[in-house]
Every structure is written in C-alpha cells, then in structure tokens.
Design an enzyme around this catalytic site. Structure first.
Site, PDB file in Angstrom:
ATOM      1  N   GLU A 216       0.881  -1.179   0.000  1.00 55.78           N
ATOM      2  CA  GLU A 216       0.000   0.000   0.000  1.00 55.78           C
ATOM      3  C   GLU A 216       0.910   1.218   0.000  1.00 55.78           C
ATOM      4  OE1 GLU A 216      -3.387   0.238   0.083  1.00 55.78           O
ATOM      5  OE2 GLU A 216      -3.862  -1.888   0.211  1.00 55.78           O
ATOM      6  N   CYS A 250      -2.279   9.481   2.672  1.00 58.46           N
ATOM      7  CA  CYS A 250      -1.823   8.879   1.419  1.00 58.46           C
ATOM      8  C   CYS A 250      -2.737   9.206   0.253  1.00 58.46           C
ATOM      9  CB  CYS A 250      -1.700   7.372   1.575  1.00 58.46           C
ATOM     10  SG  CYS A 250      -3.204   6.595   2.147  1.00 58.46           S
TER      11      CYS A 250
END
Ligand code: NAD
Length: 440
Positions: A216, A250
C-alpha cells in the site's frame, strides 16, 4: 510480548506458526472473539490512543476518533456482520464430462503467519485494519508499528496483548534494524504500507521465501477541476481532504489540475475554505495537525517557493506547524511536482483542458487516487476510462476509502493488492479449489 526479554524473530515466528498449526485460529468463533477483543480495546482505551495520536501528530481528538479509532471500530463491526457469508464456500459449475455426481467449490484457507508493517501517518488505522482482516481470515499476525509515531507504537504494544490471544498476535516495536530482522523470516503474507523505496525492500525480502505481498504505497493523487463547476463546493471539499492530518494522508489530493481561468477563480475560494476550516490563524486551531518530525518539516519547507503563495507559506520549526498553503502558477517541473508532497501544500497546475489533463496524468506514475470535479458525464466517463489509479473519487476526496465494501489499494507505483471488508479476506486467504467425485 508476554516474555521478559524480547523474543528473537525466529522464535516469535515459530511460536505463532505453532499456534496456527494447532488449528486454534481457524474456527470462526476464535476469529470473532479476537475482533470483539480489539473492539473492546478501542472502546475502553480510545482516550489513551487519542492522546498518543496527539503526542505524535498533534491530531485533534475529533480527528483521531473519526479517522482512526471509530474508523477501525466500523471495520470490525462490518466484518463481524458479514464474516460468515464471506467465508461461505462458492460452488463452481462442473463440466459435463466429469459426470452429474461431481461437484466443485472454492473454500477460503487462512495462510498462516502474517506480517503487517505500518507507517506513521494513521498509525492506529493502518496497523489495526490490516491486522483485523488477517485475524478474520484465521491467521496469526505480527504487527510492526512505525517508530516515527512512538507514542502510538508504545500504546498499541502495551494494549494489544491485554485484549488479544498472545499466542497468535505479537507486536514488534522498532525501526529499520528490527524490521530487517523480521523480514529475514519466512512469513505466509506480508502487508506493507508506506513509501515505495521501502516497498521494494519488502518485496525483495519476500521473494526469498516466495511470500505474497500487498504493498500500500503513495504517490501524487491529482484533483482535476473542470470548467463550470461550483467552485465554492469544490474548494470546501478540496481543503477538507488536503489539510486533514496536515496533508499527511496517502490519498490526499496532491495537486490541482485545471484550466487557467478556473484556477484564478478557485484561488479566493480556497482562501475562504481554509479560513472557514481553521480560522484566520490556523496555528491556533485545535483541529489542525502538525508535521510528524523536523526532517519532514524541512523537506516541506524547501517546496514552498515552487509557486506564487495564495495562502499560507509560513511555519514554525519548533512546533512543527506548517500553515495550510496553496501555491498558484506552479510549473509542472517545479520541486513540489517532483515528489509526493505528503504535507499541507496544495499546488495548482494549469492545463488547457480535459485532453491535456488526461495526458498529464498518464505521463506520470499511476496515482493512488484520482479526484474529478465536474458536472459533465462525458468528463467523468473519459477520466474513468482513459486513466488508471488505485481509486477514483468523483466530487469528493478521501471518502472512497471509508466504504468497507470497496477494495482499497494502489496500482503500479501506488502499490499492489487491496484490502478492507471482504477484500481483506481475499487478501489474507488462499482460495482453494476443491473437486469431489463420489467413489460410489
Ligand atoms: P514510515 O517511515 O513509517 O515507514 C513505513 C514502515 O516501514 C515503518 O514501519 C518503518 O519502520 C518501515 N521501514 C522503514 N525503513 C525500512 C527499511 N529500510 N527496511 C524495512 N522496513 C523499513 O512511513 P513512510 O514510508 O514515510 O510513509 C509515508 C508513505 O506511505 C507515503 O508515500 C504515503 O503515501 C504512503 N502511505 C500509503 C498508504 C496506503 O494505504 N496506500 C497509507 C499511508 C501512507
């Protein structure tokens, strides 16, 4: 963690593997008991975690609950509600030549011992959400919190053993040395969240043991603003998404991509939106976070002269406060456009229109998220069809990751694999093919 001296990684993995081999983690009752234990921990110690998040990142209590603690509780509840259904074997049609009495199906087998390596920016959510998915799938888990959020790391290491099966879940605190030592061991799955440089290190280590990975990662998530949209609404949503956690998200919109006329009209709306969120002096707002450390503060500081300052541009190294900043007239080659910003700086880059925006996005690494603000169906469809990104937010940044029934993950440089809800079960299980042909 229940041991007086730190357990060596090899011993730890062997201990968790023995638990897995015993079969204890497989019954759904064990799995749901772990999830309930975790829920109880989050409920009973929400305040401890919120304080740790404040110490690490200046996170307000509201934000800590909304984006970390309650977020994880919601994921637990969703999993508890649907787990039986997700685990149900799926029948598969059998070709005629195998006979009418043959049947086939898939079943979800847990993988074994999972390693979860988490970053500092949402240090509760990004550690516990993968962990609960791995437990729901029937695995044992080693979790490695980020050393850059030390208060949260310590809180989790102290609390988890009190609520979870300590023969199946272990917390290993530490930085590069400790993580490197863990990565030398054979795991059955490694789930890593963080930057792509370390992502490559993780994947290389995993390759030694043929261990599957989910990475990720991050990247520059663009926000395209079309002509003729309601810029007051766009600015409100952009500012909320960008300046949450002081931009250290993010999936934050990294930069705005729009035509010159819309850019000019958007500028005052962004100034207003920031003021409405944090007042005229954001440093006094209890809702506005801080930069994680001096290194990141200095890195961000060096990006501030990449364009004309529309708002913000100031900071205070001692308190790691960096004002919510909007930069206009930003050159696509400027330093702020060369790396993921991961901080409260929003550059506006201009393109002539949709065609150029599509090319601009496709000329760069595939982002973790793409945001599109438009009233036009054609623009929506073209952006969806002609670009590739981990997720797509039409009209609202960040929110797609709060939908438990959507897979969350990147593509290309923004990562591989996904999780949340049933996708966590897919990730942390092996889908075993079974065929049965009765003997008589
Ligand atoms: P970080 O510095 O906390 O590192 C992440 C983890 O990797 C930590 O646990 C750390 O101990 C470990 N690590 C660091 N160096 C290592 C090494 N040499 N060997 C082994 N392990 C090592 O966090 P970060 O990387 O600064 O996180 C920010 C990045 O993560 C951004 O790029 C952001 O976009 C991305 N991110 C992605 C997601 C997502 O869900 N896709 C979520 C959050 C952050």
């Amino acid at each position: 963690m229940t041991h007086p001296t730190p357990e060596q990684p090899a011993d730890l993995v062997a201990r968790l593997r023995a638990t897995f081999r015993s079969g204890r983690t497989k019954p759904v009752e064990w799995r749901t008991a772990q999830l309930r234990g975790l829920r109880e921990m989050l409920t009973a110690h929400g305040e401890d975690l919120a304080q740790a998040l404040h110490a690490d990142l200046g996170k307000s209590s509201t934000e800590a609950y909304r984006t970390e603690i309650d977020f994880t509780v919601r994921e637990i509840d969703h999993t508890l509600e649907h787990l039986d259904g997700w685990l149900r074997p799926q029948a598969a049609p059998v070709p005629a030549y195998l006979g009418a009495d043959a049947t086939a199906w898939t079943r979800y087998d847990p993988l074994g011992v999972v390693l979860v390596i988490a970053p500092w920016n949402y240090p509760v959510q990004l550690l516990l959400t993968p962990m609960l998915g791995a437990l729901a799938a029937g695995n044992t888990v080693v979790v490695k919190p980020s050393e850059l959020a030390p208060a949260t790391s310590a809180a989790v290491a102290r609390l988890l053993p009190r609520y979870l099966d300590t023969d199946a879940v272990a917390v290993v605190e530490g930085a590069v040395a400790e993580t490197t030592a863990l990565l030398a061991e054979r795991f059955d799955h490694i789930f890593y969240t963080g930057n792509g440089v370390v992502g490559r290190i993780v994947m290389r280590a995993a390759a030694e043991h043929l261990t599957p990975v989910v990475l990720e990662l991050g990247g520059k998530s663009p926000a395209f603003v079309d002509r003729d949209t309601d810029l007051a609404v766009v600015a409100d949503r952009l500012a909320r998404g960008k300046f949450l956690n002081a931009g250290q998200t993010c999936v934050a919109p990294d930069y705005v991509l729009t035509d010159p006329e819309t850019a000019r009209a958007l500028e005052p709306e962004l100034v207003r939106a920031v003021e409405e969120l944090f007042g005229t002096e954001p440093r006094r707002s209890t809702e506005y976070g801080r930069i994680v450390n001096e290194r990141h503060f200095d890195r961000l500081g060096s990006l501030l002269d990449s364009g004309r300052t529309v708002t913000g541009g100031t900071g205070d190294r001692a308190t790691k406060y960096l004002a919510p900043t909007v930069l206009a007239d930003v050159d696509p080659e400027a330093p702020v456009m060369r790396e993921e910003i991961f901080g409260p700086i929003l550059p506006i880059v201009t393109v002539s229109g949709l065609d150029e925006a599509v090319d601009f996005i496709n000329d760069r690494d595939k982002p973790l998220a793409l945001y599109v603000f438009t009233e036009s169906d054609t623009t929506r469809e073209r952006m969806a069809a002609e670009t590739s990104s981990g997720g797509l937010g039409l009209g609202l940044p960040l929110a797609h990751l709060t939908v438990s029934d959507l897979p969350f993950g990147g593509v290309g440089e923004s990562g591989m694999g996904s999780y949340h809800g049933r996708y966590s079960i897919e990730t942390f299980s092996h889908r075993k093919a079974v065929l049965e042909k009765p003997l008589s």
